[in-house]
Design an enzyme around this catalytic site. Structure first.
Site, mmCIF file in Angstrom:
data_model
loop_
_atom_site.group_PDB
_atom_site.id
_atom_site.type_symbol
_atom_site.label_atom_id
_atom_site.label_comp_id
_atom_site.label_asym_id
_atom_site.label_seq_id
_atom_site.Cartn_x
_atom_site.Cartn_y
_atom_site.Cartn_z
ATOM 1 N N LYS A 173 47.577 34.522 17.508
ATOM 2 C CA LYS A 173 47.386 35.367 18.694
ATOM 3 C C LYS A 173 48.033 34.647 19.873
ATOM 4 C CE LYS A 173 45.291 36.430 22.013
ATOM 5 N NZ LYS A 173 45.959 36.616 23.331
ATOM 6 N N GLU A 248 42.074 22.459 21.939
ATOM 7 C CA GLU A 248 42.905 21.683 22.881
ATOM 8 C C GLU A 248 42.721 22.346 24.234
ATOM 9 O OE1 GLU A 248 44.530 19.056 22.103
ATOM 10 O OE2 GLU A 248 44.888 19.149 19.948
ATOM 11 N N CYS A 281 48.759 20.983 30.544
ATOM 12 C CA CYS A 281 47.422 20.403 30.365
ATOM 13 C C CYS A 281 47.440 18.894 30.594
ATOM 14 C CB CYS A 281 46.917 20.718 28.967
ATOM 15 S SG CYS A 281 48.093 20.255 27.695
ATOM 16 N N GLU A 378 40.791 21.469 37.418
ATOM 17 C CA GLU A 378 42.149 21.650 36.896
ATOM 18 C C GLU A 378 42.808 22.779 37.674
ATOM 19 O OE1 GLU A 378 42.871 23.591 33.089
ATOM 20 O OE2 GLU A 378 44.308 22.012 32.611
HETATM 21 P P1 NAD Z 1 43.229 30.847 28.417
HETATM 22 O O1 NAD Z 1 42.053 30.081 27.953
HETATM 23 O O2 NAD Z 1 43.026 31.873 29.463
HETATM 24 O O3 NAD Z 1 43.920 31.602 27.191
HETATM 25 C C1 NAD Z 1 44.335 30.926 26.016
HETATM 26 C C2 NAD Z 1 44.434 31.930 24.879
HETATM 27 O O4 NAD Z 1 43.128 32.432 24.592
HETATM 28 C C3 NAD Z 1 45.274 33.160 25.206
HETATM 29 O O5 NAD Z 1 45.981 33.568 24.041
HETATM 30 C C4 NAD Z 1 44.230 34.190 25.575
HETATM 31 O O6 NAD Z 1 44.656 35.529 25.394
HETATM 32 C C5 NAD Z 1 43.114 33.836 24.604
HETATM 33 N N1 NAD Z 1 41.769 34.280 25.002
HETATM 34 C C6 NAD Z 1 41.320 34.632 26.240
HETATM 35 N N2 NAD Z 1 40.019 35.004 26.175
HETATM 36 C C7 NAD Z 1 39.633 34.864 24.880
HETATM 37 C C8 NAD Z 1 38.399 35.054 24.192
HETATM 38 N N3 NAD Z 1 37.304 35.482 24.819
HETATM 39 N N4 NAD Z 1 38.363 34.791 22.874
HETATM 40 C C9 NAD Z 1 39.451 34.323 22.220
HETATM 41 N N5 NAD Z 1 40.654 34.137 22.820
HETATM 42 C C10 NAD Z 1 40.744 34.394 24.135
HETATM 43 O O7 NAD Z 1 44.311 29.761 28.853
HETATM 44 P P2 NAD Z 1 45.738 30.003 29.506
HETATM 45 O O8 NAD Z 1 45.531 30.443 30.916
HETATM 46 O O9 NAD Z 1 46.590 30.822 28.591
HETATM 47 O O10 NAD Z 1 46.324 28.513 29.475
HETATM 48 C C11 NAD Z 1 46.009 27.559 30.429
HETATM 49 C C12 NAD Z 1 44.944 26.607 29.926
HETATM 50 O O11 NAD Z 1 45.325 26.060 28.663
HETATM 51 C C13 NAD Z 1 44.749 25.408 30.834
HETATM 52 O O12 NAD Z 1 43.375 25.138 30.982
HETATM 53 C C14 NAD Z 1 45.417 24.277 30.072
HETATM 54 O O13 NAD Z 1 44.952 22.994 30.382
HETATM 55 C C15 NAD Z 1 45.136 24.653 28.670
HETATM 56 N N6 NAD Z 1 46.087 24.016 27.773
HETATM 57 C C16 NAD Z 1 45.656 22.974 27.000
HETATM 58 C C17 NAD Z 1 46.544 22.303 26.159
HETATM 59 C C18 NAD Z 1 46.102 21.159 25.309
HETATM 60 O O14 NAD Z 1 46.812 20.841 24.360
HETATM 61 N N7 NAD Z 1 44.984 20.513 25.580
HETATM 62 C C19 NAD Z 1 47.874 22.714 26.116
HETATM 63 C C20 NAD Z 1 48.279 23.770 26.920
HETATM 64 C C21 NAD Z 1 47.369 24.417 27.735
#
Ligand code: NAD
Length: 475
Positions: A173, A248, A281, A378
């Site tokens: 997804k 992550e 991140c 963050e």
């Molecule tokens: P997000 O949590 O909003 O979304 C991540 C994914 O989860 C997307 O595909 C989204 O559609 C999906 N999602 C949203 N709600 C959901 C739910 N209720 N159930 C299941 N899936 C759901 O994050 P984002 O805005 O896309 O990305 C930014 C965040 O990601 C930041 O906090 C960043 O630090 C983190 N990030 C972490 C790493 C790591 O390796 N630690 C790497 C990249 C990004």
């Protein structure tokens, strides 16, 4: 152009028939209309993955034969790298130079796991009974992979490559805003011989498609990258079926600069903070500097920040592209206003660029108190807080004074100090004398609220396999 879901080796429309535009954040251009999957589509994709799993065609293929397919995929990605990089650059708004690196890393990721898996197996175990103990490594089953928008292709490959290498079936997804390179990856995988149903891609809203995937009873493992807030929700959704979960999540990483460091290098380490416009991140969004060199480092850091070239993502000279959306840019700007209100000093940037796109001038704050919002939360944008410290103990305490623990850097010429600080800082990853810390060959992940488990390196193979203990009696 319409892009459909990818289920069972072919494009299919969403059950609802819904399409949504995917935009370039740099200029508002519509790049594609993309089918929006919901719970029913996730159900169809999981059913396809389960059929592929049960057929055994992929999971029972020898590791060497699976590796051959993955190596062909790596080559196919390389052959199309320029198109994929341009697509990623336009979709995320990121500089083409960065996108190229990420596509290259994605290809390398398939090559890496293709090489690793044929050598990955169980062991024989001496036991206190007449017989032989053995361990087998077996794939887990259907894996649900959920990916964010900041490094869409690279993070997809970090999950898909080890999962497929071990013989699992996958439902992916992607983030709603950035599904394009993941859909292309599925097509390429099919072209190089991955059997239908082994890799399915269902773009759609997180609350509908993502949550349906995380709680689907036939999904045995969930690998999630995204925010801490959504990650903990995913953990709850996966709990009923006791799925394997790796997370992550967010970060608030620190760069610790000691007075004995090479200040030319440390003061110029702005790419560790502002790469991908800070939507990383691992971004070193806090810089902790020993007081004796605080003013000097702030000055250098500000100077290098001002020299960063903000521009169109496809321009070869661009170092800072667009943020992902105008909503996100406004959120980042809100943090900058909050920093000013709380009394930090804004040294440079902190303004949206006029005109089309969601460009934002990288902001550097000094005189930041560790309790301020900009030092704690963050921001996920180009905003850095520079704080002073007096002793090594204080530096470690400040580095650890957030709920996160993902990455970080420290800058010193003193090896003993480097080892002490590396041990003292609570993160999953840390690097010395560089702002870069992601290597395909090394485990990557966080502690505290930055996550659970490790991706990349050989460690990722543990996530996507089960250990089975076998005892053969010799009685
Ligand atoms: P997000 O949590 O909003 O979304 C991540 C994914 O989860 C997307 O595909 C989204 O559609 C999906 N999602 C949203 N709600 C959901 C739910 N209720 N159930 C299941 N899936 C759901 O994050 P984002 O805005 O896309 O990305 C930014 C965040 O990601 C930041 O906090 C960043 O630090 C983190 N990030 C972490 C790493 C790591 O390796 N630690 C790497 C990249 C990004």
């Amino acid at each position: 152009m319409d892009r459909l879901l990818w289920i069972d080796g072919k494009p299919v429309p969403a059950r609802s028939g819904r399409l949504a535009p995917v935009l370039s954040p740099a200029n508002g251009e519509t790049l594609a209309q993309v089918a929006q999957g919901g719970p029913e589509d996730v159900g169809a994709a999981v059913a396809a993955a389960k059929r592929a799993w049960e057929s055994g065609e992929w999971r029972r293929a020898t590791a060497m034969d699976r590796a051959k397919v993955l190596l062909r995929l790596a080559e196919r990605i390389r052959a199309e790298a320029e198109e994929l990089a341009a697509l990623e650059s336009r979709n995320v708004g990121k500089p083409i130079q960065e996108a190229r690196g990420e596509i290259g890393m994605g290809a390398d990721c398939f090559q890496y796991y293709a090489g690793l898996v044929p050598a990955f197996g169980g062991s024989t175990v001496p036991v206190g009974a007449p017989g032989t103990g053995l361990t087998f490594r077996e794939p887990v089953g259907v894996c649900g992979l959920i990916v964010p928008w900041n490094f869409p292709f690279a993070i997809t490959t970090w999950k898909v490559a080890p999962a497929l290498a071990l013989g699992n079936s996958v439902v992916l997804k992607p983030a709603s805003a950035t599904p394009l390179t993941a859909l292309r990856l599925a097509e390429l995988a099919s072209e190089v011989g991955l059997p239908p149903g082994v890799l399915n891609v269902v773009p759609g809203p997180g609350g509908a498609a993502g949550s349906a995937l995380a709680r689907h009873p036939d999904v045995r493992k969930v690998a999630f990258t995204g925010s801490t807030e959504v990650g903990s929700e995913v953990l709850r959704l996966a709990a009923d079926d006791v799925k394997r979960v790796s997370l992550e999540l967010g970060g608030k990483s620190a760069s610790l600069i000691f007075a004995d460091a090479d200040l030319d290098k440390a003061g110029a380490s702005v790419s560790g903070s502002f790469g991908n416009a800070g939507q990383d991140c691992c971004a070193r969004s806090r810089v902790l500097v020993e007081r004796a060199v605080y003013d000097e480092v702030v000055e250098r850091f500000v100077e290098h920040t001002r020299a960063l070239r903000i521009g169109e993502p496809l321009d070869e000279a661009t170092q800072i592209g667009s943020l992902i959306s105008s909503e996100h840019r406004d959120k980042v700007d809100g943090y900058v206003r909050r920093g000013v209100e709380q009394g930090a000093k804004l040294c440079t940037g902190g303004r949206a660029r006029a005109g089309a796109g969601s460009f934002y001038e990288p902001a550097v704050f000094r005189d930041v108190d560790p309790a301020m919002t900009i030092a704690q939360e963050e921001i996920f944008g180009p905003v850095v807080a520079i704080l002073p410290f007096d002793t090594e103990e204080e530096a470690i305490r400040l580095a650890n004074a957030t709920v996160y623990g993902l990455s970080g850097s420290l800058w010193t010429r003193d090896v003993a100090r480097a080892l002490r600080v590396v041990r003292g800082v609570e993160t999953g990853v840390i690097s010395v004398n560089t702002g870069w810390s992601v290597h395909l060959e090394m485990p990557f992940g966080g502690v505290k609220r930055s996550g659970v488990g490790r991706e990349l390196g050989p460690a990722a193979l543990d996530h996507y396999s089960e250990l089975k203990s076998v005892f053969i009696s010799e009685d």
